[in-house]
Design a protein around this motif. Structure first.
Motif, mmCIF file in Angstrom:
data_model
loop_
_atom_site.group_PDB
_atom_site.id
_atom_site.type_symbol
_atom_site.label_atom_id
_atom_site.label_comp_id
_atom_site.label_asym_id
_atom_site.label_seq_id
_atom_site.Cartn_x
_atom_site.Cartn_y
_atom_site.Cartn_z
ATOM 1 N N TYR A 194 -25.580 -43.335 -21.733
ATOM 2 C CA TYR A 194 -26.483 -43.431 -20.585
ATOM 3 C C TYR A 194 -27.901 -43.240 -21.081
ATOM 4 C CZ TYR A 194 -22.255 -43.041 -17.826
ATOM 5 O OH TYR A 194 -21.020 -43.279 -17.290
ATOM 6 N N ALA A 195 -28.845 -44.012 -20.525
ATOM 7 C CA ALA A 195 -30.232 -43.948 -20.983
ATOM 8 C C ALA A 195 -31.189 -44.028 -19.800
ATOM 9 C CB ALA A 195 -30.516 -45.086 -21.970
ATOM 10 N N GLY A 196 -32.437 -43.590 -20.044
ATOM 11 C CA GLY A 196 -33.481 -43.681 -19.040
ATOM 12 C C GLY A 196 -33.552 -42.458 -18.152
ATOM 13 N N PRO A 197 -34.332 -42.517 -17.053
ATOM 14 C CA PRO A 197 -34.476 -41.364 -16.148
ATOM 15 C C PRO A 197 -33.121 -40.905 -15.611
ATOM 16 C CG PRO A 197 -36.097 -43.051 -15.639
ATOM 17 C CD PRO A 197 -35.158 -43.662 -16.639
ATOM 18 N N GLY A 198 -32.890 -39.597 -15.647
ATOM 19 C CA GLY A 198 -31.631 -39.058 -15.141
ATOM 20 C C GLY A 198 -30.443 -39.242 -16.058
ATOM 21 N N ALA A 199 -30.679 -39.595 -17.314
ATOM 22 C CA ALA A 199 -29.564 -39.868 -18.235
ATOM 23 C C ALA A 199 -28.643 -38.656 -18.381
ATOM 24 C CB ALA A 199 -30.101 -40.292 -19.598
ATOM 25 N N VAL A 200 -29.225 -37.473 -18.508
ATOM 26 C CA VAL A 200 -28.407 -36.280 -18.702
ATOM 27 C C VAL A 200 -27.560 -36.006 -17.462
ATOM 28 C CG1 VAL A 200 -28.466 -33.779 -19.062
ATOM 29 C CG2 VAL A 200 -29.959 -35.267 -20.394
ATOM 30 N N ALA A 201 -28.153 -36.115 -16.278
ATOM 31 C CA ALA A 201 -27.413 -35.875 -15.041
ATOM 32 C C ALA A 201 -26.278 -36.875 -14.886
ATOM 33 C CB ALA A 201 -28.353 -35.937 -13.847
ATOM 34 N N GLU A 203 -9.715 -43.884 -19.259
ATOM 35 C CA GLU A 203 -10.506 -43.298 -18.178
ATOM 36 C C GLU A 203 -12.001 -43.398 -18.451
ATOM 37 O OE1 GLU A 203 -9.713 -42.415 -15.198
ATOM 38 O OE2 GLU A 203 -7.610 -42.892 -15.566
ATOM 39 N N VAL A 204 -12.403 -43.263 -19.703
ATOM 40 C CA VAL A 204 -13.820 -43.460 -20.028
ATOM 41 C C VAL A 204 -14.204 -44.920 -19.815
ATOM 42 C CG1 VAL A 204 -15.538 -43.362 -21.868
ATOM 43 C CG2 VAL A 204 -13.889 -41.500 -21.615
ATOM 44 N N ASP A 205 -13.367 -45.834 -20.220
ATOM 45 C CA ASP A 205 -13.629 -47.261 -20.057
ATOM 46 C C ASP A 205 -13.813 -47.608 -18.582
ATOM 47 O OD1 ASP A 205 -14.009 -49.828 -20.986
ATOM 48 O OD2 ASP A 205 -11.867 -50.303 -21.100
ATOM 49 N N SER A 206 -13.049 -46.956 -17.714
ATOM 50 C CA SER A 206 -13.119 -47.277 -16.288
ATOM 51 C C SER A 206 -14.447 -46.863 -15.656
ATOM 52 C CB SER A 206 -11.965 -46.601 -15.538
ATOM 53 O OG SER A 206 -12.164 -45.193 -15.456
ATOM 54 N N LEU A 207 -15.237 -46.053 -16.363
ATOM 55 C CA LEU A 207 -16.546 -45.662 -15.847
ATOM 56 C C LEU A 207 -17.502 -46.835 -15.723
ATOM 57 C CD1 LEU A 207 -17.129 -42.330 -17.827
ATOM 58 C CD2 LEU A 207 -16.575 -42.555 -15.386
ATOM 59 N N TYR A 208 -17.222 -47.926 -16.415
ATOM 60 C CA TYR A 208 -18.108 -49.098 -16.328
ATOM 61 C C TYR A 208 -18.394 -49.466 -14.861
ATOM 62 C CZ TYR A 208 -18.659 -50.883 -21.119
ATOM 63 O OH TYR A 208 -19.045 -51.072 -22.427
ATOM 64 N N LEU A 209 -17.352 -49.498 -14.041
ATOM 65 C CA LEU A 209 -17.524 -49.890 -12.643
ATOM 66 C C LEU A 209 -17.199 -48.769 -11.668
ATOM 67 C CD1 LEU A 209 -15.987 -53.501 -12.678
ATOM 68 C CD2 LEU A 209 -18.364 -52.804 -13.003
ATOM 69 N N ASN A 210 -16.698 -47.651 -12.148
ATOM 70 C CA ASN A 210 -16.237 -46.585 -11.258
ATOM 71 C C ASN A 210 -16.936 -45.257 -11.504
ATOM 72 O OD1 ASN A 210 -13.725 -47.941 -9.941
ATOM 73 N ND2 ASN A 210 -13.507 -48.333 -12.135
ATOM 74 N N GLY A 211 -18.061 -45.300 -12.214
ATOM 75 C CA GLY A 211 -18.740 -44.054 -12.539
ATOM 76 C C GLY A 211 -20.227 -44.153 -12.297
ATOM 77 N N PRO A 212 -21.012 -43.325 -12.941
ATOM 78 C CA PRO A 212 -22.468 -43.334 -12.752
ATOM 79 C C PRO A 212 -23.076 -44.665 -13.167
ATOM 80 C CG PRO A 212 -21.756 -41.346 -13.898
ATOM 81 C CD PRO A 212 -20.579 -42.261 -13.863
ATOM 82 N N ALA A 213 -24.285 -44.896 -12.685
ATOM 83 C CA ALA A 213 -24.963 -46.163 -12.940
ATOM 84 C C ALA A 213 -25.340 -46.334 -14.408
ATOM 85 C CB ALA A 213 -26.231 -46.243 -12.079
ATOM 86 N N SER A 214 -25.281 -47.570 -14.834
ATOM 87 C CA SER A 214 -25.876 -48.001 -16.108
ATOM 88 C C SER A 214 -25.233 -47.391 -17.343
ATOM 89 C CB SER A 214 -27.390 -47.708 -16.116
ATOM 90 O OG SER A 214 -28.024 -48.380 -15.054
ATOM 91 N N GLY A 215 -23.941 -47.163 -17.297
ATOM 92 C CA GLY A 215 -23.239 -46.768 -18.516
ATOM 93 C C GLY A 215 -22.977 -47.981 -19.387
ATOM 94 N N GLY A 216 -22.932 -47.785 -20.699
ATOM 95 C CA GLY A 216 -22.675 -48.915 -21.582
ATOM 96 C C GLY A 216 -22.220 -48.488 -22.962
ATOM 97 N N GLY A 217 -21.760 -49.462 -23.704
ATOM 98 C CA GLY A 217 -21.378 -49.211 -25.097
ATOM 99 C C GLY A 217 -20.122 -48.377 -25.248
ATOM 100 N N VAL A 218 -19.129 -48.646 -24.421
ATOM 101 C CA VAL A 218 -17.885 -47.868 -24.499
ATOM 102 C C VAL A 218 -17.158 -48.151 -25.811
ATOM 103 C CG1 VAL A 218 -15.559 -47.615 -23.543
ATOM 104 C CG2 VAL A 218 -17.537 -47.632 -22.020
#
Length: 443
Positions: free
Chosen positions: A326-333, A399-414
């Motif tokens: 995750y990158a950009g504003p709010g990345a840690v949250a 479960e990590v892979d499923s975060l692409y569409l089911n988790g926080p915004a703008s995740g990538g590079g699984v």
């Protein structure tokens, strides 16, 4: 006083090859040593040998030999290496094949075996240092390899070996064997054996003593690390040595680099337990002797213990891992939310694991949470668990892979991975229970 020059061609299995070629061509060596065998490495090599009787040796063996054999043969440099890992004889045959391909016929190669004591220990009540017994491991036992000494190496060299391939040998013994052969040191000359062990310990990690692992920008600057040269030692009959490197190569050799390596992985400097001697580093003097040259004197030794350490590999399950960025504003949250989601999801699906870790790489994955630490602009979520089956391990990455569409915004590079876990235990056995032997292969 007569001296012999001995160089370190590698410090671990994945080390660079170019510095070894530089040593072979320009180091004025009598011996070139490749130390490539860690505790976990040999357990994994045992698994490879189970799958293929001709496997189980270092994967870079052929590439290293192809790179250095022509110069070594031309200059009469003998090679000693533990790249035989779990299969020294197959490794020796591979060296012969490489030599024939290079037109180096008649090359004499010695394979040292006998360190594999798996069958001897299987099912016994031999106590493990970590608690329990070898018998209690049951069918989880993968390997048991004793750390043998320098005697067989010296014997092979005395018999005319141009390349010596071993399995599990104590790291300093790879260097001590050639010194015993060259100077005829007695097996109870504790002072010289101790000093030879000092030399071996200084050289065994290769680039560490020329500044590689030493470097710390602005604190301990090291020049030209991209062309780091590996060390060599000019050793006298008394066991004292001059540590240096090829002129013009990168890195540096200083009293500080040597002192750091001297203390590396040493619990008691006065009693460094080895199969050949109990080395005493407490009286060693390390002094500058010119540019990139350090004089090392004053080591000692006392009689060996009569026991050998055994590295015991055992199956500990399977690692399942998933990562996402995750990158950009709010990345840690967003990263922390992702971790919470995966933790909850694994509970909902009834996932079973022996242990789990949920990390934000760059925030808490090594040092733990830090109060008041500035938040980075980007984080890498890492979830990893140790499971009893590969199927359970695979569910973590899913479960990590499923975060692409089911988790926080703008995740990538699984990325996802499942791998077998090999644990390492240790024990002691009487040295008389281990009988090294030589086998010969000729190109």
């Amino acid at each position: 006083m007569r001296t012999v020059r001995i160089g370190a061609g590698s410090g671990f299995s994945g080390d660079r090859i170019e510095p070894a070629v530089e040593l072979a061509e320009h180091g004025g060596l009598r011996y070139l040593v490749f130390e490539c065998l860690a505790e976990r490495t040999i357990a994994l090599a045992q698994l490879a040998r189970r799958r293929d009787p001709e496997a189980g040796f270092d994967p870079l063996l052929a590439a290293r030999m192809r790179a250095v054999l022509p110069a070594c043969r031309r200059q009469g440099i003998r090679i000693v290496t533990n790249m035989g890992a779990a299969n020294p004889l197959a490794a020796a045959r591979r060296v012969a094949e490489v030599a024939r391909g290079l037109g180096l016929h008649g090359l004499r190669i010695a394979a040292i075996t006998g360190d594999d004591v798996t069958d001897r220990l299987r099912g016994t009540e031999t106590a493990l240092d970590e608690g329990g017994t070898v018998a209690a491991l049951g069918n989880r036992l993968v390997s048991a390899n004793a750390y043998i000494g320098a005697g067989s190496i010296a014997e092979a060299l005395e018999a005319g070996a141009e390349v010596v391939v071993t399995g599990r040998v104590a790291d300093p013994a790879l260097f001590l064997g050639p010194l015993i052969r060259e100077f005829g040191w007695a097996v109870d000359d504790w002072t010289r054996l101790g000093r030879g062990t000092v030399v071996g310990h200084l050289l065994e990690c290769a680039g560490q003593v020329t500044g590689g692992y030493f470097a710390d920008p602005g604190v301990k600057d090291v020049p030209d690390l991209a062309r780091l040269g590996f060390p060599l030692a000019e050793v006298g009959e008394d066991g004292n040595a001059l540590v240096t490197k090829v002129a013009g190569s990168g890195g540096r050799v200083t009293p500080a680099t040597c002192k750091e390596q001297l203390l590396y992985e040493v619990h008691d400097p006065a009693r460094y337990l080895q199969p050949d001697v109990v080395a005493d580093f407490s009286g060693v003097k390390v002094e500058a002797a010119g540019e990139d040259a350090v004089r090392v004197t004053g080591g000692d030794g006392t009689p060996r213990t009569g026991s050998l350490k055994v590295s015991v590999g055992c199956h500990e399950g399977w690692f399942g891992e998933g990562q996402i960025s995750y990158a950009g504003p709010g990345a840690v949250a967003r990263g922390r939310l992702a971790l919470d989601l995966v933790r909850e999801r694994l509970g909902l699906i009834g996932h079973e694991a022996e242990e789990m870790r949920f990390d934000l790489i760059g925030m808490d994955s090594i040092l733990g949470p830090g109060e008041g630490a500035p938040e980075p602009r980007e984080v890498r979520v890492r979830v990893v668990g140790r499971c009893t089956s590969p199927e359970e391990a695979e569910r973590i990455g899913h479960e990590v892979d499923s975060l692409y569409l089911n988790g926080p915004a703008s995740g990538g590079g699984v990325t996802k991975a499942v791998r077998e876990v090999i644990g390492i235990r240790s024990c002691l056995i009487p040295e008389d229970d281990v009988r090294p032997s030589l086998a010969w292969v000729e190109a």
